[in-house]
Design an enzyme around this catalytic site. Structure first.
Site, PDB file in Angstrom:
ATOM      1  CG  HIS A 180      -6.651 -34.138  32.100  1.00  0.00           C
ATOM      2  ND1 HIS A 180      -6.695 -32.604  32.547  1.00  0.00           N
ATOM      3  CD2 HIS A 180      -5.830 -33.335  30.341  1.00  0.00           C
ATOM      4  CE1 HIS A 180      -6.358 -31.626  31.761  1.00  0.00           C
ATOM      5  NE2 HIS A 180      -6.214 -32.550  30.566  1.00  0.00           N
ATOM      6  CD  GLU A 181      -2.527 -36.167  29.028  1.00  0.00           C
ATOM      7  OE1 GLU A 181      -3.444 -35.959  27.962  1.00  0.00           O
ATOM      8  OE2 GLU A 181      -2.273 -35.346  30.283  1.00  0.00           O
ATOM      9  N   GLY A 232       1.814 -34.480  30.734  1.00  0.00           N
ATOM     10  CA  GLY A 232       0.717 -35.247  29.926  1.00  0.00           C
ATOM     11  C   GLY A 232       0.867 -34.604  28.652  1.00  0.00           C
ATOM     12  CG  HIS A 262      -7.094 -34.629  26.370  1.00  0.00           C
ATOM     13  ND1 HIS A 262      -7.413 -33.366  25.163  1.00  0.00           N
ATOM     14  CD2 HIS A 262      -5.957 -33.983  27.117  1.00  0.00           C
ATOM     15  CE1 HIS A 262      -7.186 -32.546  25.757  1.00  0.00           C
ATOM     16  NE2 HIS A 262      -6.663 -32.568  26.992  1.00  0.00           N
ATOM     17  CD  GLN A 285      -2.369 -31.722  24.939  1.00  0.00           C
ATOM     18  OE1 GLN A 285      -2.433 -33.109  25.709  1.00  0.00           O
ATOM     19  NE2 GLN A 285      -3.493 -31.245  25.828  1.00  0.00           N
ATOM     20  CB  CYS A 337      -5.738 -28.214  28.954  1.00  0.00           C
ATOM     21  SG  CYS A 337      -5.913 -29.531  28.184  1.00  0.00           S
TER      22      CYS A 337
HETATM   23 NI    NI Z   1      -5.449 -31.309  28.014  1.00  0.00          NI
END
Ligand code: NI
Length: 166
Positions: A139-140, A46, A143, A51, A97
């Site tokens: 998780h995404e 992902g 972010h 990021q 990550c």
């Molecule tokens: Ni991550």
């Protein structure tokens, strides 16, 4: 398309609440194409736009059937994602990550979710996910809110080999 640089902690963009997408223009399509290429290059499961240093609400998740390698994995692209339902049932799992190289952590999260948002054309997107797929979505989305899995982890360690970084 181009591979973009994945930023790591303690880059401040990873701690910034990302902005909502308002126009589904060429720039967004280019960002998404680059994110797909970057995720593949980095062997991620992902990726969230922050990021790659872009503080916008776009996430990718690629998920395949671990039991059946003949079926290609499905790529989910969600713009302005919102998790609208969390199951009361939680489950612990190991996460890594791309922006936190060399670490993994045990994170307890709801087992299933409903996620809503837009697809890359701006049309409504909604799905239910459970298990590992639900974990990656959570998780995404974290972010996009400046939250990292290490904030939620009950335990963090240095694995000999990292796997499925997201
Ligand atoms: Ni991550």
């Amino acid at each position: 398309m181009a591979v973009r640089e994945v930023i790591s902690v303690p880059h401040p963009t990873l701690r910034t609440k990302a902005e909502k997408i308002t126009t589904f223009d060429k720039e967004l399509q280019g960002l998404i194409d680059d994110m797909v290429e970057t995720m593949h290059e980095e062997s991620g499961a992902g990726l969230a736009a922050p990021q790659v240093g872009v503080s916008k609400r776009v996430i990718l998740v690629e998920f395949g059937d671990e039991e059946d390698e003949t079926t290609p994995p499905t790529l989910y692209i969600v713009v302005n994602p919102r998790i609208t339902k969390f199951s009361p049932e939680t489950v612990s799992g190991a996460e890594g990550c791309l922006s936190i190289p060399g670490l993994m952590g045990e994170v307890k999260r709801p087992y299933s979710i409903t996620i809503q948002g837009k697809n890359r054309q701006g049309d409504p997107f909604k799905m239910k996910a459970q298990g590992w797929l639900a974990r990656i979505f959570q998780h995404e989305v974290d972010h996009l809110n400046g939250v990292l899995y290490t904030d939620r982890a009950t335990e963090v360690w240095k694995p000999e080999e990292t796997y499925d970084p997201v």
